[in-house]
Design a protein around this motif. Structure first.
Motif, PDB file in Angstrom:
ATOM      1  N   LEU A 245     -36.121  25.711 -19.964  1.00  0.00           N
ATOM      2  CA  LEU A 245     -36.258  24.257 -20.059  1.00  0.00           C
ATOM      3  C   LEU A 245     -35.467  23.694 -21.240  1.00  0.00           C
ATOM      4  CD1 LEU A 245     -40.076  23.865 -19.303  1.00  0.00           C
ATOM      5  CD2 LEU A 245     -38.209  23.021 -17.874  1.00  0.00           C
ATOM      6  N   ILE A 246     -35.546  24.358 -22.372  1.00  0.00           N
ATOM      7  CA  ILE A 246     -34.779  23.918 -23.544  1.00  0.00           C
ATOM      8  C   ILE A 246     -33.290  23.918 -23.241  1.00  0.00           C
ATOM      9  CG2 ILE A 246     -34.073  24.567 -25.880  1.00  0.00           C
ATOM     10  CD1 ILE A 246     -36.751  23.255 -25.878  1.00  0.00           C
ATOM     11  N   ASP A 247     -32.827  24.986 -22.601  1.00  0.00           N
ATOM     12  CA  ASP A 247     -31.408  25.083 -22.246  1.00  0.00           C
ATOM     13  C   ASP A 247     -31.012  23.965 -21.284  1.00  0.00           C
ATOM     14  OD1 ASP A 247     -28.815  26.621 -22.127  1.00  0.00           O
ATOM     15  OD2 ASP A 247     -29.392  26.758 -20.010  1.00  0.00           O
ATOM     16  N   GLY A 248     -31.873  23.701 -20.302  1.00  0.00           N
ATOM     17  CA  GLY A 248     -31.585  22.627 -19.355  1.00  0.00           C
ATOM     18  C   GLY A 248     -31.520  21.271 -20.022  1.00  0.00           C
ATOM     19  N   LEU A 249     -32.443  21.021 -20.968  1.00  0.00           N
ATOM     20  CA  LEU A 249     -32.448  19.755 -21.694  1.00  0.00           C
ATOM     21  C   LEU A 249     -31.188  19.589 -22.532  1.00  0.00           C
ATOM     22  CD1 LEU A 249     -33.755  17.167 -22.699  1.00  0.00           C
ATOM     23  CD2 LEU A 249     -35.067  18.536 -24.350  1.00  0.00           C
ATOM     24  N   GLU A 250     -30.786  20.648 -23.221  1.00  0.00           N
ATOM     25  CA  GLU A 250     -29.588  20.570 -24.055  1.00  0.00           C
ATOM     26  C   GLU A 250     -28.343  20.281 -23.210  1.00  0.00           C
ATOM     27  OE1 GLU A 250     -29.561  24.290 -26.099  1.00  0.00           O
ATOM     28  OE2 GLU A 250     -30.903  23.605 -27.703  1.00  0.00           O
ATOM     29  N   ARG A 251     -28.231  20.976 -22.073  1.00  0.00           N
ATOM     30  CA  ARG A 251     -27.068  20.761 -21.219  1.00  0.00           C
ATOM     31  C   ARG A 251     -27.079  19.353 -20.608  1.00  0.00           C
ATOM     32  NH1 ARG A 251     -27.129  23.905 -16.890  1.00  0.00           N
ATOM     33  NH2 ARG A 251     -29.081  25.003 -17.253  1.00  0.00           N
ATOM     34  N   ALA A 252     -28.254  18.883 -20.217  1.00  0.00           N
ATOM     35  CA  ALA A 252     -28.355  17.535 -19.646  1.00  0.00           C
ATOM     36  C   ALA A 252     -28.010  16.477 -20.680  1.00  0.00           C
ATOM     37  CB  ALA A 252     -29.761  17.309 -19.103  1.00  0.00           C
ATOM     38  N   THR A 253     -28.448  16.691 -21.929  1.00  0.00           N
ATOM     39  CA  THR A 253     -28.154  15.737 -22.998  1.00  0.00           C
ATOM     40  C   THR A 253     -26.657  15.675 -23.268  1.00  0.00           C
ATOM     41  OG1 THR A 253     -30.331  16.153 -24.005  1.00  0.00           O
ATOM     42  CG2 THR A 253     -28.639  15.119 -25.389  1.00  0.00           C
ATOM     43  N   LEU A 254     -26.015  16.837 -23.297  1.00  0.00           N
ATOM     44  CA  LEU A 254     -24.565  16.869 -23.514  1.00  0.00           C
ATOM     45  C   LEU A 254     -23.823  16.190 -22.371  1.00  0.00           C
ATOM     46  CD1 LEU A 254     -24.099  20.517 -24.887  1.00  0.00           C
ATOM     47  CD2 LEU A 254     -23.854  18.374 -26.165  1.00  0.00           C
ATOM     48  N   ARG A 255     -24.275  16.437 -21.136  1.00  0.00           N
ATOM     49  CA  ARG A 255     -23.636  15.774 -19.994  1.00  0.00           C
ATOM     50  C   ARG A 255     -23.821  14.260 -20.083  1.00  0.00           C
ATOM     51  NH1 ARG A 255     -26.138  19.927 -16.901  1.00  0.00           N
ATOM     52  NH2 ARG A 255     -27.722  18.437 -16.215  1.00  0.00           N
ATOM     53  N   ARG A 256     -25.015  13.858 -20.485  1.00  0.00           N
ATOM     54  CA  ARG A 256     -25.307  12.432 -20.580  1.00  0.00           C
ATOM     55  C   ARG A 256     -24.425  11.769 -21.632  1.00  0.00           C
ATOM     56  NH1 ARG A 256     -26.664   8.193 -17.772  1.00  0.00           N
ATOM     57  NH2 ARG A 256     -27.783   6.619 -18.971  1.00  0.00           N
ATOM     58  N   GLU A 257     -24.266  12.403 -22.780  1.00  0.00           N
ATOM     59  CA  GLU A 257     -23.417  11.850 -23.826  1.00  0.00           C
ATOM     60  C   GLU A 257     -21.966  11.759 -23.361  1.00  0.00           C
ATOM     61  OE1 GLU A 257     -24.113  14.479 -27.058  1.00  0.00           O
ATOM     62  OE2 GLU A 257     -26.017  13.555 -27.649  1.00  0.00           O
ATOM     63  N   LYS A 258     -21.513  12.786 -22.659  1.00  0.00           N
ATOM     64  CA  LYS A 258     -20.143  12.779 -22.132  1.00  0.00           C
ATOM     65  C   LYS A 258     -19.976  11.665 -21.107  1.00  0.00           C
ATOM     66  CE  LYS A 258     -16.777  15.671 -19.702  1.00  0.00           C
ATOM     67  NZ  LYS A 258     -16.538  17.001 -19.049  1.00  0.00           N
ATOM     68  N   ASP A 259     -20.982  11.498 -20.245  1.00  0.00           N
ATOM     69  CA  ASP A 259     -20.921  10.442 -19.229  1.00  0.00           C
ATOM     70  C   ASP A 259     -20.843   9.065 -19.869  1.00  0.00           C
ATOM     71  OD1 ASP A 259     -21.077  12.311 -17.212  1.00  0.00           O
ATOM     72  OD2 ASP A 259     -23.246  12.103 -16.942  1.00  0.00           O
ATOM     73  N   GLU A 260     -21.614   8.850 -20.922  1.00  0.00           N
ATOM     74  CA  GLU A 260     -21.617   7.550 -21.585  1.00  0.00           C
ATOM     75  C   GLU A 260     -20.256   7.256 -22.211  1.00  0.00           C
ATOM     76  OE1 GLU A 260     -24.876   7.814 -24.281  1.00  0.00           O
ATOM     77  OE2 GLU A 260     -26.383   7.255 -22.763  1.00  0.00           O
ATOM     78  N   LEU A 261     -19.632   8.284 -22.803  1.00  0.00           N
ATOM     79  CA  LEU A 261     -18.295   8.100 -23.377  1.00  0.00           C
ATOM     80  C   LEU A 261     -17.270   7.797 -22.290  1.00  0.00           C
ATOM     81  CD1 LEU A 261     -18.185  10.931 -26.081  1.00  0.00           C
ATOM     82  CD2 LEU A 261     -18.259   8.459 -26.490  1.00  0.00           C
ATOM     83  N   GLU A 262     -17.372   8.502 -21.177  1.00  0.00           N
ATOM     84  CA  GLU A 262     -16.432   8.274 -20.081  1.00  0.00           C
ATOM     85  C   GLU A 262     -16.637   6.895 -19.463  1.00  0.00           C
ATOM     86  OE1 GLU A 262     -17.005  11.502 -17.373  1.00  0.00           O
ATOM     87  OE2 GLU A 262     -15.753  12.886 -18.533  1.00  0.00           O
ATOM     88  N   ASP A 263     -17.901   6.460 -19.358  1.00  0.00           N
ATOM     89  CA  ASP A 263     -18.169   5.126 -18.826  1.00  0.00           C
ATOM     90  C   ASP A 263     -17.592   4.055 -19.743  1.00  0.00           C
ATOM     91  OD1 ASP A 263     -19.474   6.220 -16.688  1.00  0.00           O
ATOM     92  OD2 ASP A 263     -21.499   5.900 -17.493  1.00  0.00           O
ATOM     93  N   LYS A 264     -17.735   4.265 -21.058  1.00  0.00           N
ATOM     94  CA  LYS A 264     -17.196   3.302 -22.018  1.00  0.00           C
ATOM     95  C   LYS A 264     -15.670   3.261 -21.932  1.00  0.00           C
ATOM     96  CE  LYS A 264     -19.215   3.047 -25.948  1.00  0.00           C
ATOM     97  NZ  LYS A 264     -19.703   3.344 -27.329  1.00  0.00           N
TER      98      LYS A 264
END
Length: 317
Positions: A255-274
């Motif tokens: 679960l910790i690993d999944g959360l970390e990977r999801a958070t990184l993807r989310r941050e990347k998505d936000e940068l790409e959206d911007k």
């Protein structure tokens, strides 16, 4: 394209053996990727047989009904029935729990939520296609409870709530907020440990493996699932958790690993959206010469050069 994606539209191979897809040969998610639905089915039968569940009337019935209800359903990365099998297999193989009620509920865990009218028809023979969703769920639950009472209770527990709408057709509550509250309340309820265990398995396939989701839906689901991780992490070590002691650490770290990977993807998505928004603005400005000239003139008027401008020619950037 992976074998998993190819197998969506391919006939079931007849030469897949239990040895090829067994736990000694392949990890669970590798079976899905390499052998598709057919491989998962062989793995499911082998695992059920190993834990003396293959001859369980309730489990076999639930599996058949679940497969029938979801036979036409697909996810972005495979058949929906693959999800039913993986959720059940995780409970047995990764959680080390072989409770027949939980396994039967795994095959039906989305039945009341997604197909209440079809489930009710299968169990009662009555056509309830004209009733509203809330009534359909109630009828389906009552009918299922007459057949498998403990299983029905678990399935109802893990079903996401229906959010009512106002007179204008708008939801009276944010869907994500309602979903998060329902999940948290279920996982914290000391009387619903078995339901929490099934909800955990469902979440781990959906969220921890959301990187396998294809397209824009992956971004939407990452945002949704990131809000849920805390409740699941607390459930794993809660006093009423049905997760065996020997399995808790591995599940917690997954679960910790999944959360970390999801958070990184989310941050990347936000940068790409911007970045995409800025590119869109630049492209829009580039296609509007008058707007560009107006902006250039405005910028020029604020500069230190007070000499008159020649507006007869466009100013090049």
């Amino acid at each position: 394209m992976s074998h998993y994606e190819q197998n969506i539209s391919r006939e079931t191979p007849q030469d897949i053996t239990r040895e090829m897809v067994g736990r000694d040969s392949e990890k669970l998610y590798d079976v899905a990727d390499k052998f598709g639905t057919a491989g998962l089915y062989v793995r499911t039968e082998a695992t059920l047989d190993e834990h003396e569940l293959l001859d369980s009337t309730d489990v076999r019935w639930a599996m058949s009904v679940g497969f029938a209800l979801h036979s036409a359903d697909v996810r972005t990365n495979g058949r929906y029935n693959d999800h039913l099998m993986i959720v059940g297999l995780q409970v047995i193989e990764n959680f080390n729990v072989a409770n027949p009620d939980i396994i039967a509920a795994a095959f039906l865990h989305d039945a009341i939520e997604d197909h209440p009218k079809d489930l009710a028809f299968m169990l009662t023979g009555e056509d309830i296609s004209e009733v509203d969703d809330a009534t359909a769920r109630e009828i389906a639950y009552v009918a299922l409870r007459e057949k498998l009472p403990r299983v029905a209770d678990i399935v109802l527990d893990v079903s996401n709530p229906i959010i009512p709408k106002d007179e204008e057709g708008n939801y009276v509550e944010d869907k994500l907020v309602a979903y998060t509250r329902h999940t948290t309340e279920l996982l914290e309820d000391p009387t619903k440990g078995k339901s929490g265990l099934l909800k955990l398995s469902d979440f781990m396939h959906n969220a921890v493996n959301n990187h396998l989701t294809i397209g824009e839906k992956r971004k939407k689901l990452d945002k949704k699932y990131i809000m849920q991780y805390d409740a699941y992490l607390r459930y794993v070590y809660s006093p009423h958790s049905e997760v065996p002691e020997e399995s808790r650490q591995d599940i917690y770290y997954a679960l910790i690993d999944g959360l970390e990977r999801a958070t990184l993807r989310r941050e990347k998505d936000e940068l790409e959206d911007k970045r995409d928004r800025w590119r869109s603005r630049i492209a829009s400005a580039a296609m509007s010469p008058k707007r560009l000239l107006k902006r250039v003139s405005k910028i020029g008027s604020k500069g230190t050069d007070s000499s008159p401008r020649d507006d007869t020619e466009p100013q090049h950037l």
